[in-house]
Design a protein around this motif. Sequence first.
Motif, PDB file in Angstrom:
ATOM      1  N   ARG A  81      -7.570  -0.132  11.113  1.00 40.69           N
ATOM      2  CA  ARG A  81      -7.449  -1.372  10.707  1.00 40.69           C
ATOM      3  C   ARG A  81      -6.888  -2.255  11.525  1.00 40.69           C
ATOM      4  O   ARG A  81      -6.715  -2.167  12.799  1.00 40.69           O
ATOM      5  CB  ARG A  81      -6.812  -1.336   9.339  1.00 40.69           C
ATOM      6  CG  ARG A  81      -7.342  -0.295   8.302  1.00 40.69           C
ATOM      7  CD  ARG A  81      -6.564  -0.299   7.140  1.00 40.69           C
ATOM      8  NE  ARG A  81      -5.334   0.068   7.211  1.00 40.69           N
ATOM      9  CZ  ARG A  81      -4.210   0.065   6.497  1.00 40.69           C
ATOM     10  NH1 ARG A  81      -4.488  -0.621   5.295  1.00 40.69           N
ATOM     11  NH2 ARG A  81      -2.973   0.727   6.814  1.00 40.69           N
ATOM     12  N   GLN A  85       0.901  -1.300   0.026  1.00 42.98           N
ATOM     13  CA  GLN A  85       0.081  -0.098   0.116  1.00 42.98           C
ATOM     14  C   GLN A  85       0.907   1.256   0.050  1.00 42.98           C
ATOM     15  O   GLN A  85       0.482   2.446  -0.710  1.00 42.98           O
ATOM     16  CB  GLN A  85      -0.794  -0.144   1.333  1.00 42.98           C
ATOM     17  CG  GLN A  85      -1.844  -1.021   1.057  1.00 42.98           C
ATOM     18  CD  GLN A  85      -2.796  -0.972   2.239  1.00 42.98           C
ATOM     19  OE1 GLN A  85      -2.417  -0.969   3.420  1.00 42.98           O
ATOM     20  NE2 GLN A  85      -4.183  -1.295   1.953  1.00 42.98           N
ATOM     21  N   LYS A 119      -8.862  -0.015  -5.177  1.00 42.33           N
ATOM     22  CA  LYS A 119      -7.868  -0.983  -5.223  1.00 42.33           C
ATOM     23  C   LYS A 119      -6.779  -1.034  -4.006  1.00 42.33           C
ATOM     24  O   LYS A 119      -6.500  -2.049  -3.284  1.00 42.33           O
ATOM     25  CB  LYS A 119      -6.825  -0.619  -6.314  1.00 42.33           C
ATOM     26  CG  LYS A 119      -7.640  -1.240  -7.791  1.00 42.33           C
ATOM     27  CD  LYS A 119      -6.915  -0.838  -9.091  1.00 42.33           C
ATOM     28  CE  LYS A 119      -7.317  -1.748 -10.252  1.00 42.33           C
ATOM     29  NZ  LYS A 119      -6.485  -1.273 -11.488  1.00 42.33           N
ATOM     30  N   LEU A 120      -6.390   0.481  -3.476  1.00 42.88           N
ATOM     31  CA  LEU A 120      -5.412   0.806  -2.570  1.00 42.88           C
ATOM     32  C   LEU A 120      -6.080  -0.301  -1.395  1.00 42.88           C
ATOM     33  O   LEU A 120      -5.424  -0.809  -0.603  1.00 42.88           O
ATOM     34  CB  LEU A 120      -5.349   2.031  -2.049  1.00 42.88           C
ATOM     35  CG  LEU A 120      -4.565   2.430  -0.974  1.00 42.88           C
ATOM     36  CD1 LEU A 120      -3.104   2.030  -0.876  1.00 42.88           C
ATOM     37  CD2 LEU A 120      -4.588   3.920  -0.728  1.00 42.88           C
ATOM     38  N   TYR A 121      -7.352   0.272  -0.850  1.00 41.27           N
ATOM     39  CA  TYR A 121      -8.035  -0.437   0.396  1.00 41.27           C
ATOM     40  C   TYR A 121      -8.524  -1.583   0.302  1.00 41.27           C
ATOM     41  O   TYR A 121      -8.529  -2.398   1.241  1.00 41.27           O
ATOM     42  CB  TYR A 121      -9.099   0.508   0.571  1.00 41.27           C
ATOM     43  CG  TYR A 121      -8.646   1.793   1.254  1.00 41.27           C
ATOM     44  CD1 TYR A 121      -8.121   2.146   2.495  1.00 41.27           C
ATOM     45  CD2 TYR A 121      -9.084   3.049   0.366  1.00 41.27           C
ATOM     46  CE1 TYR A 121      -7.944   3.474   3.002  1.00 41.27           C
ATOM     47  CE2 TYR A 121      -8.576   4.480   0.919  1.00 41.27           C
ATOM     48  CZ  TYR A 121      -7.999   4.523   2.161  1.00 41.27           C
ATOM     49  OH  TYR A 121      -7.765   5.760   2.644  1.00 41.27           O
ATOM     50  N   GLU A 179      -8.634   3.477  -8.161  1.00 40.03           N
ATOM     51  CA  GLU A 179      -7.370   3.462  -7.449  1.00 40.03           C
ATOM     52  C   GLU A 179      -7.421   3.333  -5.981  1.00 40.03           C
ATOM     53  O   GLU A 179      -6.816   2.545  -5.173  1.00 40.03           O
ATOM     54  CB  GLU A 179      -6.362   4.491  -8.023  1.00 40.03           C
ATOM     55  CG  GLU A 179      -5.817   4.150  -9.295  1.00 40.03           C
ATOM     56  CD  GLU A 179      -5.027   5.369  -9.833  1.00 40.03           C
ATOM     57  OE1 GLU A 179      -4.456   5.293 -10.974  1.00 40.03           O
ATOM     58  OE2 GLU A 179      -5.183   6.559  -9.310  1.00 40.03           O
ATOM     59  N   TYR A 235       2.380   1.550  -3.562  1.00 36.69           N
ATOM     60  CA  TYR A 235       0.957   2.165  -4.360  1.00 36.69           C
ATOM     61  C   TYR A 235       0.608   3.452  -4.145  1.00 36.69           C
ATOM     62  O   TYR A 235       0.658   4.245  -5.085  1.00 36.69           O
ATOM     63  CB  TYR A 235      -0.212   1.217  -3.968  1.00 36.69           C
ATOM     64  CG  TYR A 235      -1.294   1.355  -4.959  1.00 36.69           C
ATOM     65  CD1 TYR A 235      -1.301   0.487  -6.066  1.00 36.69           C
ATOM     66  CD2 TYR A 235      -2.223   2.341  -4.848  1.00 36.69           C
ATOM     67  CE1 TYR A 235      -2.293   0.717  -7.035  1.00 36.69           C
ATOM     68  CE2 TYR A 235      -3.347   2.254  -5.865  1.00 36.69           C
ATOM     69  CZ  TYR A 235      -3.557   1.626  -6.937  1.00 36.69           C
ATOM     70  OH  TYR A 235      -4.446   1.714  -8.028  1.00 36.69           O
ATOM     71  N   LEU A 251      -5.343  10.023  -6.684  1.00 41.28           N
ATOM     72  CA  LEU A 251      -5.662   8.701  -6.999  1.00 41.28           C
ATOM     73  C   LEU A 251      -7.298   8.775  -7.586  1.00 41.28           C
ATOM     74  O   LEU A 251      -7.915   9.777  -7.130  1.00 41.28           O
ATOM     75  CB  LEU A 251      -5.755   7.875  -5.954  1.00 41.28           C
ATOM     76  CG  LEU A 251      -4.491   6.929  -5.432  1.00 41.28           C
ATOM     77  CD1 LEU A 251      -3.411   7.924  -5.452  1.00 41.28           C
ATOM     78  CD2 LEU A 251      -4.684   6.194  -4.424  1.00 41.28           C
ATOM     79  N   LYS A 271       1.476   6.283  -7.048  1.00 38.42           N
ATOM     80  CA  LYS A 271       0.387   6.982  -7.673  1.00 38.42           C
ATOM     81  C   LYS A 271       0.037   8.233  -7.013  1.00 38.42           C
ATOM     82  O   LYS A 271      -0.431   9.259  -7.688  1.00 38.42           O
ATOM     83  CB  LYS A 271      -0.990   6.007  -7.522  1.00 38.42           C
ATOM     84  CG  LYS A 271      -0.890   4.650  -8.036  1.00 38.42           C
ATOM     85  CD  LYS A 271      -1.298   4.911  -9.393  1.00 38.42           C
ATOM     86  CE  LYS A 271      -1.477   3.290 -10.018  1.00 38.42           C
ATOM     87  NZ  LYS A 271      -1.845   3.371 -11.470  1.00 38.42           N
ATOM     88  N   GLN A 272       0.195   8.448  -5.675  1.00 46.34           N
ATOM     89  CA  GLN A 272      -0.188   9.890  -5.002  1.00 46.34           C
ATOM     90  C   GLN A 272       1.185  10.789  -5.235  1.00 46.34           C
ATOM     91  O   GLN A 272       1.130  11.903  -5.773  1.00 46.34           O
ATOM     92  CB  GLN A 272      -0.330   9.543  -3.761  1.00 46.34           C
ATOM     93  CG  GLN A 272      -0.614  11.045  -2.905  1.00 46.34           C
ATOM     94  CD  GLN A 272      -1.531  11.984  -3.126  1.00 46.34           C
ATOM     95  OE1 GLN A 272      -2.683  11.317  -3.957  1.00 46.34           O
ATOM     96  NE2 GLN A 272      -1.288  13.122  -3.295  1.00 46.34           N
ATOM     97  N   LYS A 276      -9.133  12.390 -11.279  1.00 43.75           N
ATOM     98  CA  LYS A 276      -8.481  12.389  -9.887  1.00 43.75           C
ATOM     99  C   LYS A 276      -9.252  12.847  -8.779  1.00 43.75           C
ATOM    100  O   LYS A 276     -10.144  13.596  -9.067  1.00 43.75           O
ATOM    101  CB  LYS A 276      -7.033  12.976  -9.717  1.00 43.75           C
ATOM    102  CG  LYS A 276      -5.885  12.447 -10.777  1.00 43.75           C
ATOM    103  CD  LYS A 276      -4.601  12.977 -10.761  1.00 43.75           C
ATOM    104  CE  LYS A 276      -3.728  12.810 -11.825  1.00 43.75           C
ATOM    105  NZ  LYS A 276      -3.563  11.166 -11.687  1.00 43.75           N
TER     106      LYS A 276
END
Lengths: 255, 301
Positions: free
Chosen positions: A82, A7, B98-100, B95, A10, B91, A14-15, B128
């Motif tokens: 979580r 994560q 998908k991340l979570y 996305e 990712y 994102l 992406k960010q 986005k």
Amino acid sequence: MLTLMKQEYYKAFKQNKLYIWLILSFIFPIAIIGIFKSQRTPASVINLGQALLYVQMAGIIITALSVSQEFGFGTIRPLLSRRFSRGSVFVSKLLLNLSVYIGLFVTAFIGTVLAVALFIPKYDFSKSLGYTGNSWQTMGIGMLDTAIQMIFVAALVLMITNLVKSSGAAIGLGVVMIVATPLIGVISVKLIDLAAIFKWNPFNIYLGMSNIGQLSPQLMKQAMHISQNGLIVAYLIYIALMYGIAYLIFKKRSV
Amino acid sequence: MALLEVKNVSKKYGARAAMDQVSFEVEAGHIVGLIGPNGAGKSTTMRAITGLMSYSSGTISFDGQPVTFSNHQALDKIGNLIEYPSIYPNLTALEHLKLYAMDTKSPADFKMLMHKTQIDGDNFGKRKAKNFSLGMKQRLGIAIALIRNPKLVILDEPMNGLDPQSVHDLRELIRSLADEGTAFLISSHLLDELQKLVDDVVIINHGKIIEKDTMSNFFSHDKVRWTVDTNDNEAALLVVQEHNWQASIDDGHLQITGAESLQEVISAINQANLKILTLNTITGNLEKSLLDMLAADDKGE
């Protein structure tokens, strides 16, 4: 931990567009050595075409953003609500940052070697450069020194980011630590002038460790008033302290 | 055994109690409304349940497992949207999912979830999240809360920023998931919407639970009231009070509650030779009930 790491990567790609940071790290030495003829020297090559500075800056910014963004975007709540412990989340961020540093070094190194092959084809990496050895060895020491500085500054940045939940102040302080070495040196000397005990101030330790491998142990003791081993121990204590404080703040904070 | 059990949980900030001996339960498949004014302790309670905040005393357990600030094992099957959607600006909606979804081996079907939460339209696509409207962000936040196929979903003001159609669709989605066994704990200031949706209500004020009941029982308190106009409301008031029903004259109209039936009211007024001019039956109203309850609580009744 694997899930958390996946994560973090990712998000980093992406960010935070990590690939751009890595591409720039690769391009930086090529651009510097290619554009500026004055930079086609051993001094520039062993500094990876001055990319070491870029690597440090990028590392600091990514470290600060890895925590402050989560608070800024409010994503800290899903992150911490979580099954994972806060310790795991914190460690996953440290591992991400560490791997980013390695990535930045590797891409800058490859860029430098390519730049030398393209623009200084007759450059001899095996030629001795003095106390630190040949170009390969000196580059290695330079990267190690930078990594040592980065780990110190990153610990400080992480601690400040966790304290104030904002990357601005932390990045600012990190940049000062990297680029304003003379200023830090002055502060450190003034502190030591006040009392000998202040030779253990963090700035002195930071400056000493920045030169480790480049100065002989005798010269190091003369310059920093602390033996090389003493410097290493103090450095490790400061690192543990700063990461420890950062972790405690992260662990205890209600969000 | 209830899916979520909150028992005597307290949380203090200095001398102020944000949660004061809070206790309630959420059963599987039930939709529970957590209701109260601003600062009553709704979000604090939700944050304690999701392990985001420590609490001074009491216990919280989910599916038989304890939930504390440092013990999060049970949170695997709780989805949440607390205060505002947590969105990464760069994102896209997909996305985010998908991340979570990486958190679980059996995430919800992306396409179906995106369709159900209406984040599959052209407006989402490759855009986005930083370009999303408030409503779009809210819908994405709800989708994120549902991505892990949770047994319990905690939604704090989920209708914020949604247009009437989206509110209706969200209500349908929550109802259908509840019918399949998912439990919901929802707070909202849109009481009319909550009234249409929730099975149970938990009312919190100044960090204390002042009422918890099923929605139907809750309305049995003030069930039905009647607004009546007669040719002499003052005289009618005396007649009604003789029957020990609660009555008052508000804005010139006679307000009556507590009678068993409308027929009783009409008979009593007719027997006093008074003439009924208009008569309105007003069924239970969550907003009024809540306001009455909060006012009584604030007076210390």
